[in-house]
Design a protein around this motif. Sequence first.
Motif, PDB file in Angstrom:
ATOM      1  N   ALA A  13       0.714  -0.930   0.087  1.00  0.00           N
ATOM      2  CA  ALA A  13      -0.137   0.151  -0.172  1.00  0.00           C
ATOM      3  C   ALA A  13       1.008   1.387   0.021  1.00  0.00           C
ATOM      4  CB  ALA A  13      -1.097   0.052   0.885  1.00  0.00           C
ATOM      5  N   ARG A  50       4.534  -1.152  -5.879  1.00  0.00           N
ATOM      6  CA  ARG A  50       3.188  -1.095  -4.866  1.00  0.00           C
ATOM      7  C   ARG A  50       1.937  -3.297  -4.340  1.00  0.00           C
ATOM      8  NH1 ARG A  50      -2.285  -0.073  -3.630  1.00  0.00           N
ATOM      9  NH2 ARG A  50      -2.458  -0.114  -6.137  1.00  0.00           N
ATOM     10  N   GLY A 103      -0.438  -4.373  -2.958  1.00  0.00           N
ATOM     11  CA  GLY A 103      -2.317  -4.583  -2.277  1.00  0.00           C
ATOM     12  C   GLY A 103      -2.112  -5.086  -1.408  1.00  0.00           C
ATOM     13  N   ARG A 104      -3.387  -4.323   0.164  1.00  0.00           N
ATOM     14  CA  ARG A 104      -2.908  -5.091   0.679  1.00  0.00           C
ATOM     15  C   ARG A 104      -3.836  -5.662   0.495  1.00  0.00           C
ATOM     16  NH1 ARG A 104      -0.633  -2.520   5.218  1.00  0.00           N
ATOM     17  NH2 ARG A 104      -0.552  -0.380   5.425  1.00  0.00           N
TER      18      ARG A 104
END
Length: 357
Positions: free
Chosen positions: A310, A317, A319-320
Amino acid sequence: MSSVLTDLLNLDLSDVTEKVIAEYIWIGGSGMDMRSKARSLSGPVSSVKELPKWNYDGSSTGQARGHDSEVILYPQAIFPDPFRRGKHILVICDTYSPNGTAIPSNKRAAAATIFNAKAVIDEETWYGLEQEYTLLQKDVKWPLGWPIGGYPGPQGPYYCGVGADKAWGRDIVDAHYKACLYAGINISGINGEVMPGQWEFQVGPSVGISAADELWCARYIMERITEKAGVVLSFDPKPIEGDWNGAGCHTNYSTKSMRKEGGFEVIKKAIEKLKLRHKDHISAYGEGNERRLTGRHETADINTFSWGVANRGASVRVGRDTEKEGKGYFEDRRPASNMDPYIVTSMIAETTILWNP
């Protein structure tokens, strides 16, 4: 535009002829200039294999010398034409010399070699491409909605903003959205960006080289719409210097192994490979990207590789949801808005699947 001209542009040819118009599209010598020309076909086609090759004057596009100027267009992908409609088509092509070798500016050919590798085919690579761009006033080359020679208020209210003082160019954006859907492009959304006058559309998830074909076609459609609107389309990664966000083309990526149980470990290994080839990727991720990747404005510094969950200030990156589920995808945030999707998508696949450190 006169009503007569409008009527002629909207003529339905299906009652008078079987012929259809094919708009052949290719990338010029700069790597970002899109070119196209049209030809009549005897009837509708259902496969790119039915289309003839064509040629053009490469000396006028920076792709050949005058004494040997012929460049051959190889049709590679077909899309319904949202401008002419009916059974007319847009044709994405790549470019070859008469002897059948890809010319230097043809990046699709090398990408196809990577995507045709068995290991890559087996992994079913998915891409989601987030294309940011800036709309400019035609005569002054200054962002749409900005006072000429001046600046709007600071960034903050413009991202996904609504209202006459926050969003400029929405008609163009929505026209493009619908035109891409008509063309069968897997466009998945649009939004206003952090800098006023800047927008984004997303293509994908699409498999393999089709993601790049679709993005180039979507860029072409946007060029045509802005041409009609009298607005200049810019893919400059940092169109305005100072405390303004740049423009990127964040590339979301997953393989079959990443989407399965335990995929997060595969993702982490892939990210480690990207770290080892960071300089190689940066050199291929778009011209002028050093003006954008400064470590500010939601970017990582161009000289340093980083990743995080995140973290929009990282190179990559995760993602959660991917972390929580233990599988999914990651986002490479380094590519600039003017990147070549054939280069970027194939390079990510090559590094993460084919390359062994």
